[in-house]
Structure formats: C-alpha cells, structure tokens
Write a protein that holds these residues in place. Sequence first.
Motif, PDB file in Angstrom:
ATOM      1  N   ASN A 161      32.391  44.513  35.729  1.00 52.17           N
ATOM      2  CA  ASN A 161      32.497  44.864  34.312  1.00 52.17           C
ATOM      3  C   ASN A 161      32.336  43.592  33.488  1.00 52.17           C
ATOM      4  N   THR A 162      31.183  43.458  32.829  1.00 50.44           N
ATOM      5  CA  THR A 162      30.908  42.214  32.089  1.00 50.44           C
ATOM      6  C   THR A 162      31.767  42.085  30.832  1.00 50.44           C
ATOM      7  N   ASP A 163      32.218  43.216  30.290  1.00 50.86           N
ATOM      8  CA  ASP A 163      33.066  43.151  29.095  1.00 50.86           C
ATOM      9  C   ASP A 163      34.462  42.632  29.441  1.00 50.86           C
ATOM     10  N   ARG A 164      35.006  43.103  30.547  1.00 44.65           N
ATOM     11  CA  ARG A 164      36.354  42.697  30.940  1.00 44.65           C
ATOM     12  C   ARG A 164      36.347  41.549  31.940  1.00 44.65           C
ATOM     13  N   MET A 165      35.142  41.196  32.414  1.00 38.46           N
ATOM     14  CA  MET A 165      34.995  40.105  33.373  1.00 38.46           C
ATOM     15  C   MET A 165      35.864  40.306  34.609  1.00 38.46           C
ATOM     16  N   GLU A 166      35.717  41.491  35.222  1.00 41.30           N
ATOM     17  CA  GLU A 166      36.452  41.781  36.445  1.00 41.30           C
ATOM     18  C   GLU A 166      35.696  42.822  37.256  1.00 41.30           C
ATOM     19  N   ILE A 167      35.999  42.865  38.533  1.00 39.64           N
ATOM     20  CA  ILE A 167      35.361  43.837  39.413  1.00 39.64           C
ATOM     21  C   ILE A 167      36.173  45.128  39.402  1.00 39.64           C
ATOM     22  N   GLU A 168      35.483  46.255  39.227  1.00 39.54           N
ATOM     23  CA  GLU A 168      36.125  47.559  39.245  1.00 39.54           C
ATOM     24  C   GLU A 168      35.647  48.337  40.459  1.00 39.54           C
ATOM     25  N   TYR A 169      36.556  49.107  41.043  1.00 41.19           N
ATOM     26  CA  TYR A 169      36.279  49.792  42.299  1.00 41.19           C
ATOM     27  C   TYR A 169      36.490  51.302  42.161  1.00 41.19           C
TER      28      TYR A 169
END
Length: 242
Positions: free
Chosen positions: A52-60
């Motif tokens: 997720n480029t907006d939150r800068m984290e990987i989502e699963y």
Amino acid sequence: MKMVMEKLLCGGTLHTALDEQIVFSQLDQGDEAVWSLLLAGGYLKAVHAEFNTDRMEIEYDLKLTNLEVRYMFLQMIRGWFRECRGVQNAFYKALLRGDLEGMNDYMNAISCELFSSFDTGKKPSQKTQPERFYHGFVLGLLAELQDRYVITSNRESGFGRYDIMLEPKEKGRDAFLIEFKVARADRGETLEDAVRSALDQIEKMQYEIALQSRGIAPEQIRKYGFAFEGKKVLIGEEGIRL
C-alpha cells in the motif's frame, strides 16, 4: 474480531496489515497484533500480499491454514457454548411454540450469564456496535434451526434490509421476522419504546414482502422486536400488547 473469526471459519479471507516484529507484551495494542501472532504460529496463511503506497506498508489477505486448523477453532468455540446449550435449545423451542414469556426469560438468563459491558457497549459513540453484537448472538442461537428453516440476515426485502428472517422449508410452518433495537437511555428511551420502534420498522419497510412472494400467507408470518439496554432484554411480538 468475533465477526472476523466467523468469516474465517466460513472460508473467507481477512485483509489486514501485519507487524512481523510483534511480541507478546504488545498483543493488547490492536487486532493486527493478534492476526500477526496467528500467522506466525501457522494458524493463518497469506494467500495474497500487496504494498500500500499510501500507508507505506504491506497488506495481506489471510485465511485459516487448513481443515485441521478450522476444526480446532470450531471445537474450541463449541466448548465455550457447551454450558449454555440447554438454554439455547430452550430459547428456539420457545420461539417455535410462540411462548413470548419463555423467550424473554431465556434471553435474559443468557444475557446475565454471558454478556459483558464490553460486548453491549455503554458509550454514545458505540451506537451500532451493541446492536450488531445482539444481532450476531441471536443469529447464533437460531443456527440449529437450519435443517427446518432458511435463515438469512441483512437481506433486502420491501423497502429496506431486515435483520433476521426464518423461512420454513416445509409448507404450513410459520415464518419469522426479527428486528433489533438498542434502547437509548440517554434519550429517555425505554425497552418498550425500542420494541415498538423495531416492530414499526418491520411494518413500515414491509419486510414481509419477500416471504409473501414465496407463497407464505400473512397470518403465517410472525414478527418480533428485540430490544436491549445493557444486559436487559425485552422481546415483543406484533399484535401482543407489552
């Protein structure tokens, strides 16, 4: 989390971010910590991942790992409810025979025994959470009627969405419509007011249309309003004075 676990047990997926560095002392900091622990322990598996480029984290997207894990969780949950199984049976038997007093007695017994303030909510900001909790709980109590009824929840009928509908699989049996309301004591609303509001909503939104379209006569459709205030429960039926 209870609703998410129900979804997982039904074969669904959970979309969430994870903290791979979680430690036990942080488990009370949010739901993500619990899902991270279950993934690390092998109870969940990742079937998809994206950044997720907006939150800068990987989502699963997570699912239960296999049939054995699903069975384990189901057995654990059944164990939690085993002690109240007799009360559960008494509740739906009272519903089927039209015993309104028995329904109220059993539901209040369950409420006092099992509900907590965390489930039922006390703050005005928790307006919808308690209603969802009661809805899910009653839906669970009715689950054993699946061999005799088609049980649906939050489906469209008439001019809105009913809470719970029980449509008989065998002709001649009564159908049921159930609507839930939480009494807002901060607004001077009583349990009786909430029951009337629930029953009025069933009538105003014409939820019975779906049942009538399938050949069920109006006199065979029983309508109930369930009102809650904390651990207090009041059930009313259309046509029966409170």
